[in-house]
Design a protein around this motif. Structure first.
Motif, mmCIF file in Angstrom:
data_model
loop_
_atom_site.group_PDB
_atom_site.id
_atom_site.type_symbol
_atom_site.label_atom_id
_atom_site.label_comp_id
_atom_site.label_asym_id
_atom_site.label_seq_id
_atom_site.Cartn_x
_atom_site.Cartn_y
_atom_site.Cartn_z
ATOM 1 N N HIS A 140 4.413 7.460 12.467
ATOM 2 C CA HIS A 140 3.644 8.131 11.406
ATOM 3 C C HIS A 140 2.467 8.836 12.063
ATOM 4 C CE1 HIS A 140 2.183 8.709 7.309
ATOM 5 N NE2 HIS A 140 0.984 8.408 7.742
ATOM 6 N N PRO A 141 2.688 10.043 12.613
ATOM 7 C CA PRO A 141 1.614 10.719 13.351
ATOM 8 C C PRO A 141 0.393 10.991 12.476
ATOM 9 C CG PRO A 141 3.658 12.005 13.394
ATOM 10 C CD PRO A 141 3.885 10.834 12.505
ATOM 11 N N LYS A 142 -0.758 11.039 13.127
ATOM 12 C CA LYS A 142 -1.997 11.362 12.406
ATOM 13 C C LYS A 142 -1.860 12.738 11.783
ATOM 14 C CE LYS A 142 -5.015 8.816 15.489
ATOM 15 N NZ LYS A 142 -6.115 8.878 16.411
ATOM 16 N N HIS A 169 0.861 -1.182 0.000
ATOM 17 C CA HIS A 169 0.000 0.000 0.000
ATOM 18 C C HIS A 169 0.897 1.230 0.000
ATOM 19 C CE1 HIS A 169 -3.362 -2.584 1.151
ATOM 20 N NE2 HIS A 169 -2.635 -3.041 2.145
ATOM 21 N N GLU A 170 0.322 2.366 -0.355
ATOM 22 C CA GLU A 170 1.072 3.620 -0.306
ATOM 23 C C GLU A 170 1.048 4.174 1.111
ATOM 24 O OE1 GLU A 170 0.214 6.619 -3.199
ATOM 25 O OE2 GLU A 170 -0.156 5.121 -4.756
ATOM 26 N N LEU A 171 2.215 4.543 1.605
ATOM 27 C CA LEU A 171 2.323 5.100 2.952
ATOM 28 C C LEU A 171 1.560 6.419 3.065
ATOM 29 C CD1 LEU A 171 3.570 4.864 5.769
ATOM 30 C CD2 LEU A 171 5.572 6.069 4.885
ATOM 31 N N SER A 172 1.505 7.180 1.984
ATOM 32 C CA SER A 172 0.792 8.465 2.023
ATOM 33 C C SER A 172 -0.712 8.277 2.248
ATOM 34 C CB SER A 172 1.039 9.242 0.737
ATOM 35 O OG SER A 172 0.623 8.492 -0.390
ATOM 36 N N ASN A 173 -1.242 7.085 2.018
ATOM 37 C CA ASN A 173 -2.660 6.816 2.258
ATOM 38 C C ASN A 173 -2.958 6.433 3.706
ATOM 39 O OD1 ASN A 173 -3.201 7.283 -0.434
ATOM 40 N ND2 ASN A 173 -3.112 5.136 -0.996
ATOM 41 N N LEU A 174 -1.904 6.187 4.503
ATOM 42 C CA LEU A 174 -2.094 5.771 5.891
ATOM 43 C C LEU A 174 -2.551 6.946 6.740
ATOM 44 C CD1 LEU A 174 -1.792 3.619 8.139
ATOM 45 C CD2 LEU A 174 0.572 4.388 8.383
ATOM 46 N N LEU A 226 -4.336 -1.175 10.415
ATOM 47 C CA LEU A 226 -3.920 0.052 9.732
ATOM 48 C C LEU A 226 -5.135 0.652 9.043
ATOM 49 C CD1 LEU A 226 -0.609 -1.154 8.052
ATOM 50 C CD2 LEU A 226 -0.869 0.109 10.193
ATOM 51 N N ILE A 227 -5.335 1.952 9.174
ATOM 52 C CA ILE A 227 -6.460 2.648 8.560
ATOM 53 C C ILE A 227 -5.919 3.456 7.380
ATOM 54 C CG2 ILE A 227 -8.392 4.228 8.911
ATOM 55 C CD1 ILE A 227 -8.451 1.691 10.692
ATOM 56 N N LEU A 228 -6.316 3.053 6.175
ATOM 57 C CA LEU A 228 -5.940 3.782 4.969
ATOM 58 C C LEU A 228 -7.135 4.628 4.571
ATOM 59 C CD1 LEU A 228 -4.095 0.954 3.017
ATOM 60 C CD2 LEU A 228 -3.154 2.636 4.581
ATOM 61 N N GLU A 229 -6.929 5.936 4.459
ATOM 62 C CA GLU A 229 -8.054 6.845 4.256
ATOM 63 C C GLU A 229 -8.386 7.108 2.801
ATOM 64 O OE1 GLU A 229 -7.145 10.503 6.193
ATOM 65 O OE2 GLU A 229 -5.418 10.917 4.934
ATOM 66 N N LYS A 230 -7.493 6.781 1.875
ATOM 67 C CA LYS A 230 -7.780 7.052 0.475
ATOM 68 C C LYS A 230 -7.035 6.051 -0.396
ATOM 69 C CE LYS A 230 -4.145 10.516 0.415
ATOM 70 N NZ LYS A 230 -3.774 11.883 0.151
ATOM 71 N N GLY A 231 -7.268 6.168 -1.691
ATOM 72 C CA GLY A 231 -6.603 5.265 -2.626
ATOM 73 C C GLY A 231 -7.435 4.022 -2.909
ATOM 74 N N MET A 232 -6.877 3.158 -3.734
ATOM 75 C CA MET A 232 -7.582 1.936 -4.138
ATOM 76 C C MET A 232 -7.801 0.977 -2.969
ATOM 77 S SD MET A 232 -8.414 2.018 -7.312
ATOM 78 C CE MET A 232 -8.672 0.313 -7.719
ATOM 79 N N SER A 233 -6.964 1.052 -1.967
ATOM 80 C CA SER A 233 -7.088 0.118 -0.849
ATOM 81 C C SER A 233 -7.551 0.817 0.429
ATOM 82 C CB SER A 233 -5.762 -0.601 -0.629
ATOM 83 O OG SER A 233 -4.714 0.321 -0.482
ATOM 84 N N ALA A 234 -8.375 1.841 0.282
ATOM 85 C CA ALA A 234 -8.894 2.553 1.456
ATOM 86 C C ALA A 234 -9.699 1.595 2.325
ATOM 87 C CB ALA A 234 -9.766 3.720 1.015
ATOM 88 N N GLY A 235 -9.542 1.745 3.632
ATOM 89 C CA GLY A 235 -10.284 0.905 4.570
ATOM 90 C C GLY A 235 -9.394 0.413 5.696
ATOM 91 N N ARG A 236 -9.882 -0.613 6.379
ATOM 92 C CA ARG A 236 -9.195 -1.197 7.528
ATOM 93 C C ARG A 236 -8.393 -2.409 7.062
ATOM 94 N NH1 ARG A 236 -11.517 0.738 12.038
ATOM 95 N NH2 ARG A 236 -10.972 -1.032 13.334
ATOM 96 N N HIS A 237 -7.120 -2.463 7.446
ATOM 97 C CA HIS A 237 -6.246 -3.565 7.050
ATOM 98 C C HIS A 237 -5.569 -4.141 8.289
ATOM 99 C CE1 HIS A 237 -6.609 -2.713 2.748
ATOM 100 N NE2 HIS A 237 -6.719 -1.459 3.135
ATOM 101 N N PRO A 238 -6.032 -5.307 8.762
ATOM 102 C CA PRO A 238 -5.409 -5.924 9.938
ATOM 103 C C PRO A 238 -3.953 -6.290 9.657
ATOM 104 C CG PRO A 238 -7.465 -7.025 9.357
ATOM 105 C CD PRO A 238 -7.156 -6.083 8.253
ATOM 106 N N ILE A 239 -3.097 -6.006 10.615
ATOM 107 C CA ILE A 239 -1.698 -6.390 10.491
ATOM 108 C C ILE A 239 -1.578 -7.901 10.656
ATOM 109 C CG2 ILE A 239 0.573 -6.203 11.576
ATOM 110 C CD1 ILE A 239 -0.094 -3.281 12.192
ATOM 111 N N VAL A 240 -2.233 -8.450 11.658
ATOM 112 C CA VAL A 240 -2.303 -9.900 11.850
ATOM 113 C C VAL A 240 -3.768 -10.301 11.794
ATOM 114 C CG1 VAL A 240 -0.169 -10.143 13.175
ATOM 115 C CG2 VAL A 240 -2.277 -9.651 14.366
#
Length: 172
Positions: free
Chosen positions: A160-162, A97-102, A126-140
């Motif tokens: 990576h501060p909010k 994923h793109e880090l800028s979307n985190l 991990l919460i991605l706010e935009k992009g093709m993979s926007a949404g919630r992505h569990p690390i484990v």
């Protein structure tokens, strides 16, 4: 899960479930060893020993395949990427994923009640706010007890501060 590297350019989180893997290998060896011992003892217990070794060893092997998965998450500023690698006995999977979307990371919690006892299990997301993979992505994928998930979320959010919301911007 633990932080294996924390530099200004890179954060690496890693989870290798050594304790459960070692316990399952011991489980497999105990059942297979006991079954082979029964086979070696004589003709009366040969079939029982074979079934004991195959069934017990097979259950342990199945549990090993399901529960023992290595996970590595690499957040890299230079390449603007988040790389989530998962490896099991059957293969390797990698998602980027793109880090800028985190946006941030947070703890996802599930609660279960059994015999009037409530237990909470957690996992880092991990919460991605935009992009093709926007949404919630569990690390484990698995939920675990304890504070490990919170430690991972704190490490990601500190690295990576909010993003701050610009309160002076004009709204339409």
């Amino acid at each position: 899960m633990k932080v294996t590297r924390n530099t200004p350019d890179q954060l690496i989180l890693s989870n290798t479930p050594w304790p459960i893997g070692i316990m399952l290998v011991i489980f497999i060896l105990c059942f297979v060893g006991a079954g082979l011992f029964m086979v070696n003892e004589g003709s009366e217990g040969v079939w029982f020993g074979i079934i004991f070794a195959l069934f017990g060893g097979g259950l342990g092997f199945g549990a090993f395949c399901v529960f023992v998965r290595r996970v590595q998450v690499i957040l890299d500023r230079k390449s603007n990427s988040i790389l989530i690698r998962r490896q099991s006995l059957f293969g390797y999977d990698s998602v980027e994923h793109e880090l800028s979307n985190l946006s941030h990371a947070e703890v996802e919690t599930t609660t279960s009640t059994r015999d009037r006892t409530t237990s909470k299990m957690h996992r880092p997301v991990l919460i991605l706010e935009k992009g093709m993979s926007a949404g919630r992505h569990p690390i484990v994928e698995a939920y675990v007890s304890g504070r490990g998930a919170q430690r991972m979320v704190d490490a990601v959010n500190a690295w990576h501060p909010k993003r701050k919301v610009d309160s002076d911007s004009q709204s339409a």
